[in-house]
Every structure is written in C-alpha cells, then in structure tokens.
Design a protein around this motif. Structure first.
Motif, PDB file in Angstrom:
ATOM      1  N   GLU A 260       3.195  -1.814   0.836  1.00  0.00           N
ATOM      2  CA  GLU A 260       3.605  -1.495   2.687  1.00  0.00           C
ATOM      3  C   GLU A 260       2.811   0.007   2.506  1.00  0.00           C
ATOM      4  OE1 GLU A 260       8.050  -0.113   1.580  1.00  0.00           O
ATOM      5  OE2 GLU A 260       8.470  -2.158   0.915  1.00  0.00           O
ATOM      6  N   MET A 261       2.684  -0.418   3.452  1.00  0.00           N
ATOM      7  CA  MET A 261       1.000   0.354   4.782  1.00  0.00           C
ATOM      8  C   MET A 261       2.458   1.334   5.370  1.00  0.00           C
ATOM      9  SD  MET A 261      -1.779  -0.181   3.654  1.00  0.00           S
ATOM     10  CE  MET A 261      -2.278  -1.334   3.092  1.00  0.00           C
ATOM     11  N   ASP A 262       2.124   2.408   6.137  1.00  0.00           N
ATOM     12  CA  ASP A 262       2.824   3.550   6.508  1.00  0.00           C
ATOM     13  C   ASP A 262       3.124   2.131   8.443  1.00  0.00           C
ATOM     14  OD1 ASP A 262       2.634   6.205   5.791  1.00  0.00           O
ATOM     15  OD2 ASP A 262       0.199   6.255   5.717  1.00  0.00           O
ATOM     16  N   ALA A 263       4.517   2.911   8.864  1.00  0.00           N
ATOM     17  CA  ALA A 263       4.755   2.007   9.633  1.00  0.00           C
ATOM     18  C   ALA A 263       3.940   2.107  10.795  1.00  0.00           C
ATOM     19  CB  ALA A 263       6.279   2.363  10.475  1.00  0.00           C
ATOM     20  N   HIS A 264       3.786   0.966  11.579  1.00  0.00           N
ATOM     21  CA  HIS A 264       3.330   1.481  13.029  1.00  0.00           C
ATOM     22  C   HIS A 264       1.534   1.948  13.095  1.00  0.00           C
ATOM     23  CE1 HIS A 264       7.515  -0.097  14.420  1.00  0.00           C
ATOM     24  NE2 HIS A 264       7.484   1.376  14.363  1.00  0.00           N
ATOM     25  N   ALA A 265       1.202   1.259  11.806  1.00  0.00           N
ATOM     26  CA  ALA A 265      -0.123   2.279  11.581  1.00  0.00           C
ATOM     27  C   ALA A 265      -1.499   0.267  12.074  1.00  0.00           C
ATOM     28  CB  ALA A 265      -0.885   2.385  10.143  1.00  0.00           C
ATOM     29  N   ALA A 266      -0.478  -0.684  12.500  1.00  0.00           N
ATOM     30  CA  ALA A 266      -1.789  -1.929  13.241  1.00  0.00           C
ATOM     31  C   ALA A 266      -2.353  -2.282  11.977  1.00  0.00           C
ATOM     32  CB  ALA A 266      -1.760  -1.515  14.474  1.00  0.00           C
ATOM     33  N   ASP A 267      -1.732  -2.863  11.439  1.00  0.00           N
ATOM     34  CA  ASP A 267      -3.069  -3.084   9.707  1.00  0.00           C
ATOM     35  C   ASP A 267      -3.534  -4.861  10.117  1.00  0.00           C
ATOM     36  OD1 ASP A 267      -2.908  -1.327   7.646  1.00  0.00           O
ATOM     37  OD2 ASP A 267      -0.590  -2.214   7.611  1.00  0.00           O
ATOM     38  N   LEU A 268      -4.776  -4.564  10.541  1.00  0.00           N
ATOM     39  CA  LEU A 268      -6.130  -5.712  11.007  1.00  0.00           C
ATOM     40  C   LEU A 268      -6.708  -6.121  10.440  1.00  0.00           C
ATOM     41  CD1 LEU A 268      -6.598  -4.569  15.097  1.00  0.00           C
ATOM     42  CD2 LEU A 268      -4.306  -5.769  13.664  1.00  0.00           C
ATOM     43  N   GLY A 269      -8.046  -6.351  10.227  1.00  0.00           N
ATOM     44  CA  GLY A 269      -9.465  -7.361   9.744  1.00  0.00           C
ATOM     45  C   GLY A 269      -8.879  -6.482   7.957  1.00  0.00           C
ATOM     46  N   MET A 270      -9.707  -7.534   7.095  1.00  0.00           N
ATOM     47  CA  MET A 270      -9.376  -7.269   6.144  1.00  0.00           C
ATOM     48  C   MET A 270     -10.327  -8.126   5.360  1.00  0.00           C
ATOM     49  SD  MET A 270      -6.467  -9.109   3.055  1.00  0.00           S
ATOM     50  CE  MET A 270      -7.712  -8.920   1.950  1.00  0.00           C
ATOM     51  N   THR A 271     -11.038  -7.861   3.747  1.00  0.00           N
ATOM     52  CA  THR A 271     -11.845  -7.842   3.464  1.00  0.00           C
ATOM     53  C   THR A 271     -11.643  -7.605   2.200  1.00  0.00           C
ATOM     54  OG1 THR A 271     -14.005  -8.652   3.268  1.00  0.00           O
ATOM     55  CG2 THR A 271     -14.215  -6.795   3.613  1.00  0.00           C
ATOM     56  N   PHE A 272     -12.571  -8.596   1.058  1.00  0.00           N
ATOM     57  CA  PHE A 272     -13.027  -8.457  -0.481  1.00  0.00           C
ATOM     58  C   PHE A 272     -14.039  -7.836  -0.871  1.00  0.00           C
ATOM     59  CE2 PHE A 272      -9.153 -10.545  -1.016  1.00  0.00           C
ATOM     60  CZ  PHE A 272      -8.357 -10.177  -2.194  1.00  0.00           C
TER      61      PHE A 272
ATOM     62  N   TYR B 214     -15.317   0.361  -6.059  1.00  0.00           N
ATOM     63  CA  TYR B 214     -14.634  -0.344  -4.870  1.00  0.00           C
ATOM     64  C   TYR B 214     -14.365  -1.777  -5.335  1.00  0.00           C
ATOM     65  CZ  TYR B 214     -14.593   4.154  -3.166  1.00  0.00           C
ATOM     66  OH  TYR B 214     -14.633   5.626  -3.170  1.00  0.00           O
ATOM     67  N   GLN B 215     -16.271  -2.497  -6.107  1.00  0.00           N
ATOM     68  CA  GLN B 215     -15.883  -3.499  -6.764  1.00  0.00           C
ATOM     69  C   GLN B 215     -15.079  -4.829  -6.710  1.00  0.00           C
ATOM     70  OE1 GLN B 215     -19.558  -4.770  -8.703  1.00  0.00           O
ATOM     71  NE2 GLN B 215     -20.527  -2.098  -7.641  1.00  0.00           N
ATOM     72  N   GLY B 216     -14.651  -5.494  -5.503  1.00  0.00           N
ATOM     73  CA  GLY B 216     -12.947  -6.500  -6.112  1.00  0.00           C
ATOM     74  C   GLY B 216     -11.991  -5.923  -4.992  1.00  0.00           C
ATOM     75  N   ALA B 217     -12.137  -4.744  -4.380  1.00  0.00           N
ATOM     76  CA  ALA B 217     -11.242  -4.128  -4.373  1.00  0.00           C
ATOM     77  C   ALA B 217     -10.988  -4.547  -2.939  1.00  0.00           C
ATOM     78  CB  ALA B 217     -11.354  -3.432  -4.168  1.00  0.00           C
ATOM     79  N   ILE B 218      -9.948  -4.548  -2.012  1.00  0.00           N
ATOM     80  CA  ILE B 218      -9.985  -4.616  -1.090  1.00  0.00           C
ATOM     81  C   ILE B 218      -9.851  -3.458   0.181  1.00  0.00           C
ATOM     82  CG2 ILE B 218      -7.802  -5.776   1.035  1.00  0.00           C
ATOM     83  CD1 ILE B 218      -6.011  -6.977  -1.215  1.00  0.00           C
ATOM     84  N   PHE B 219     -10.632  -3.619   1.391  1.00  0.00           N
ATOM     85  CA  PHE B 219     -10.568  -2.721   2.528  1.00  0.00           C
ATOM     86  C   PHE B 219     -10.036  -3.386   3.506  1.00  0.00           C
ATOM     87  CE2 PHE B 219     -14.818  -1.633   0.459  1.00  0.00           C
ATOM     88  CZ  PHE B 219     -14.262  -0.364   0.069  1.00  0.00           C
ATOM     89  N   SER B 220      -8.838  -2.347   4.107  1.00  0.00           N
ATOM     90  CA  SER B 220      -8.140  -2.981   5.266  1.00  0.00           C
ATOM     91  C   SER B 220      -8.761  -1.631   6.810  1.00  0.00           C
ATOM     92  CB  SER B 220      -6.752  -3.383   5.175  1.00  0.00           C
ATOM     93  OG  SER B 220      -5.987  -2.147   5.085  1.00  0.00           O
ATOM     94  N   ALA B 221      -8.695  -2.585   7.924  1.00  0.00           N
ATOM     95  CA  ALA B 221      -8.294  -1.847   8.889  1.00  0.00           C
ATOM     96  C   ALA B 221      -7.160  -1.288   9.240  1.00  0.00           C
ATOM     97  CB  ALA B 221      -9.566  -1.834   9.922  1.00  0.00           C
ATOM     98  N   GLN B 222      -7.140   0.182   9.469  1.00  0.00           N
ATOM     99  CA  GLN B 222      -5.777  -0.277  10.532  1.00  0.00           C
ATOM    100  C   GLN B 222      -5.715   0.518  12.070  1.00  0.00           C
ATOM    101  OE1 GLN B 222      -3.837   2.980   8.404  1.00  0.00           O
ATOM    102  NE2 GLN B 222      -2.405   1.374   7.496  1.00  0.00           N
ATOM    103  N   HIS B 223      -5.778   0.246  12.575  1.00  0.00           N
ATOM    104  CA  HIS B 223      -5.855  -0.461  14.426  1.00  0.00           C
ATOM    105  C   HIS B 223      -5.295   1.004  15.112  1.00  0.00           C
ATOM    106  CE1 HIS B 223      -6.404  -1.686  18.500  1.00  0.00           C
ATOM    107  NE2 HIS B 223      -7.132  -1.911  18.728  1.00  0.00           N
ATOM    108  N   GLY B 224      -4.038   1.607  14.559  1.00  0.00           N
ATOM    109  CA  GLY B 224      -3.775   2.707  15.511  1.00  0.00           C
ATOM    110  C   GLY B 224      -2.703   2.753  15.847  1.00  0.00           C
TER     111      GLY B 224
END
Length: 425
Positions: free
Chosen positions: A320-332, A342-352
């Motif tokens: 559960e991410m912060d409300a309304h942070a707008a979670d968009l793209g992600m990659t392993f 960091y190897q095998g972890a998920i990076f994800s972008a929050q648009h704001g």
C-alpha cells in the motif's frame, strides 16, 4: 508455408530498401500511410527526420534541478536525453536504441551511438503513421517492438534496425477500435502499457475511464477486460482477460524468477488526502480479481459500492503506497551495476499527486522481495522533483534498465530521460 515472423521480416527488409530511395517532400501522417506500409510501398516522405535538440537553456535548467535529487550513497543521476512528453520506455534487446512513448501522437527513438552515457540523437519514430496516445511501448526478446495506443496495438519488426527511416513496417495486430469498444473511448485513463510475458503472449493494461464506474458497466467491462489486464498471442489472436478488479494500471513487469506479473494501480480520487492507498499488486495466476470498484484502494471501501458485497476472492495489494502519489511505471532490476540489495528488486515511479492539499510523490520507489517472492520492504529511492512548497520540478513516469545496468527514469513534465548510475564501492 512460411511463418508470420518470416513474412514480416521479409517485408521489413523489402520496405527498408524501397523507402531509402525516397527523396520526395514529406508525406508525414497522410491518410492511408499505414495501408501503404503494409503493402510494402513508400509514403513519399523525405528520409531526413528532424532531431530534437539536446543542448541549450532547457538542458542546462534540468541539469541544475537534478542537483536537488537525493539518492542513496554511491548513486548519481544525470540527464540522459531531452525527449518531449517522455512516458513509457522500451530498451532495445540489442542495446542499439531506446523507444519512448507519449500521451500525444509520437514515439521517440533515443540513441547513444558512442555509449557515452548520454544520448546524442533523439527523433520521432515511424513519423509517417498517425498515432493516438502511443503511451505503451514494449519489446519481445527477439526484437519486435509493440506500441499500445488508446485503442489499437501496432507491431514493428526489427525496429532497432529499421528506425532510421520515416517509413517502417507496421502491423496492426489489434486494429483501430478493437482494443476497447469505440463508444467507451474517453479522455480519461487512456494510457496503456504492455509487456511480453514469459508465455510469449502480449499483455496490455486497460484502465477504465471513470473515477468509479456505474454498476451497469460491469458486464461490458468484464467481457472486454476494461479495468483489468488482457493478453493476446503476439499476432493479436486469442484474446483473454488475465486479471480484473483494477482501476487504472499504468505500469507492470514480470518477475524473472517466478514469472509472476506485478503491476501498479492508481486508486480512487476525491476521498481525502490520506486515503485510499495506491497499490503495487502481484498476479501469480490468471483470473485474479483485485477488488475495484468495491475497494477504492487497499481495504478502503468506495462510497458508491459500500452496500455491495465484494468478491470473496478479491486480492489485497502486496504494497500500500501513499495515497494519490500516482504510482505508474515499474520494472524488476535485472542489471549488475547496482549493489546486491537492488538486484531482483522493483523500482517504480510515482508521478505525483494532483488532488491533495499536501502534495506527495514525484519520486522513484524501491521494493525488495522476500524469498517466497512476495513484497518485503518499500522505501524512497530517489526524490527531489517536488519542492517543499509544492512545486514540481519534474514528474517521473517510468523506469527501465539499460544494458550496462544503469536505470533510466522518464519525466513527461520536464520532457526528459534521466540516467541513474552507481559509482560507489
């Protein structure tokens, strides 16, 4: 009888030879160009494609803003390329060129010919074809580029090597108007994303157009997979709904270890600053329901469906991410440049956020996994695009890993790609 792949490869080679001879005035986006390309004919466009300038005041200002971005010790962020309206990223499997989608009408080809860590060429891709919100770009391992538009999916064979010409082979594997019913087209939640799965099928997210849809939409949306994720054979056949109960996913990727599909989901607006949470979800089998519209995010019930009984099988988010942070793209992260954590972890972008009194987001998050493949811890990895007084200096959209293990971050507000490297010991 030759396979479709063989036919398309032959067509691509034939078209490249034909279009290279064209010196006529530009015929960009003329009606019927897609049909001409499918018939292996040139559109008459000039072979010269205008480049996006990579220096000047804008580049200097972005570099200055990047000095405000905070990263863990040993990491460094730099400007990789100026790419107007940069959204989702597809790194070519040969490392020749990176493609970047937009929510407008262009896909860009980004090339670092000298492997210097900075792109030296950015130009429109397939510029003779009319595109409508070509946000989603993804590659198959054997070099086929897929572009998921608002209501169509195009396939470009060998795009890494045929991108130099404005005329390139384009195969509509899902025809215009066949991804969703024409009457369900909207200005809202129109950005699709795509991935080729470990089963060699094409997965596409289909955000539903409402904040919360009316109950009478349920049957239609369930049939089409609107508010869910659909998958096809790579030729666009044998469509099926892979997952539903999703409001508007604009980011997904497969865990290379256990083949499960993870995706972000943007949750219901207008419920207040602190609720409902954004989501990072895991689908380890087809047919799973992730709770929308009964749940607005996490376990927060929507007002519209508060008296309706949710499906017993509804799956809660992994994070559960912060409300309304707008979670968009992600990659392993499958690279080797970054430390073992960091190897095998998920990076994800929050648009704001756009509808919070106290803005939040505009950052890159890190989620590590447990041995059983479920989520462990989530923390901020990169932040600083949102100033203390609530001004956006940038708005991250997507993340992707280059062949050298560095991490690309797209930003549609600044119109840029950033490159994050690790230089620690």
């Amino acid at each position: 009888m030759p396979s479709m792949k063989t036919i398309v490869w032959s067509a691509a080679i034939s078209l490249l030879a034909t279009s290279a001879l064209s010196t006529a005035a530009s015929a960009q986006n003329a009606p019927g160009n897609l049909e001409k390309l499918g018939a292996f004919k040139t559109t008459g466009a000039t072979p010269e494609i205008p480049l996006v300038p990579q220096t000047g005041r804008k580049a200097d200002a972005i570099k200055k803003n990047l000095a405000k971005v905070k990263l863990p010790p040993g990491f460094k962020i730099s400007l990789y390329a100026l790419v107007p309206d940069a959204r989702h990223i597809a790194v070519g499997p040969q490392g020749v060129v990176t493609f970047v989608g937009t929510r407008k009408n262009k896909v860009y080809a980004v090339t670092d010919r000298g492997k210097s860590g900075v792109a030296d060429e950015v130009k429109p891709f397939a510029s003779t074809i009319d595109l409508a919100i070509p946000n989603g770009v993804c590659f198959s391992k054997d070099g086929f580029l897929f572009v998921a538009e608002q209501n169509r999916v195009l396939m470009f064979p060998a795009a890494e090597f045929f991108y130099e010409s404005p005329d390139v082979v384009a195969v509509p594997i899902v025809a215009q108007g066949d991804l969703i019913p024409k009457e369900e087209e909207s200005y809202n939640h129109t950005a699709r994303v795509c991935r080729i799965g470990p089963d060699d099928k094409l997965y596409v997210t289909l955000g539903q157009p409402f904040n919360v849809p009316a109950p009478e939409k349920a049957e239609l949306y369930g049939k089409w997979g609107i508010g869910g994720i659909v998958r096809f054979d790579r030729e666009g056949k044998n469509r099926e709904v892979f997952a539903n109960g999703i409001r508007n996913s604009v980011g997904m990727d497969f865990n290379p270890k256990d083949k499960s599909l993870w995706f972000t989901d943007n949750q219901v607006d207008g419920m207040g600053d602190k609720i409902p949470p954004g989501e990072l979800n895991r689908a380890n089998q087809p047919g799973m329901n992730f709770g929308f519209p009964w749940y607005g995010g996490g376990k927060v019930r929507t007002a519209e469906y508060k008296d309706a009984t949710p499906p017993e099988t509804a799956v809660a988010p992994q994070v559960e991410m912060d409300a309304h942070a707008a979670d968009l793209g992600m990659t392993f992260y499958a690279g080797k440049m970054f430390p073992k954590k960091y190897q095998g972890a998920i990076f994800s972008a929050q648009h704001g956020s756009w509808n919070r009194t106290d803005p939040i987001g505009a950052r890159v998050m890190l989620t590590t996994l447990k041995e059983d493949g479920t989520a462990d811890k989530t923390e901020v990895f990169a932040e600083g695009w949102l100033t203390p007084d609530g001004e956006y200096l940038g708005r991250p959209v997507d993340v992707a890993v280059l062949k050298d293990g560095s991490l690309l971050v797209s930003d549609d507000f600044a119109g840029a790609l950033y490159r994050i490297t690790y230089e620690g010991r």
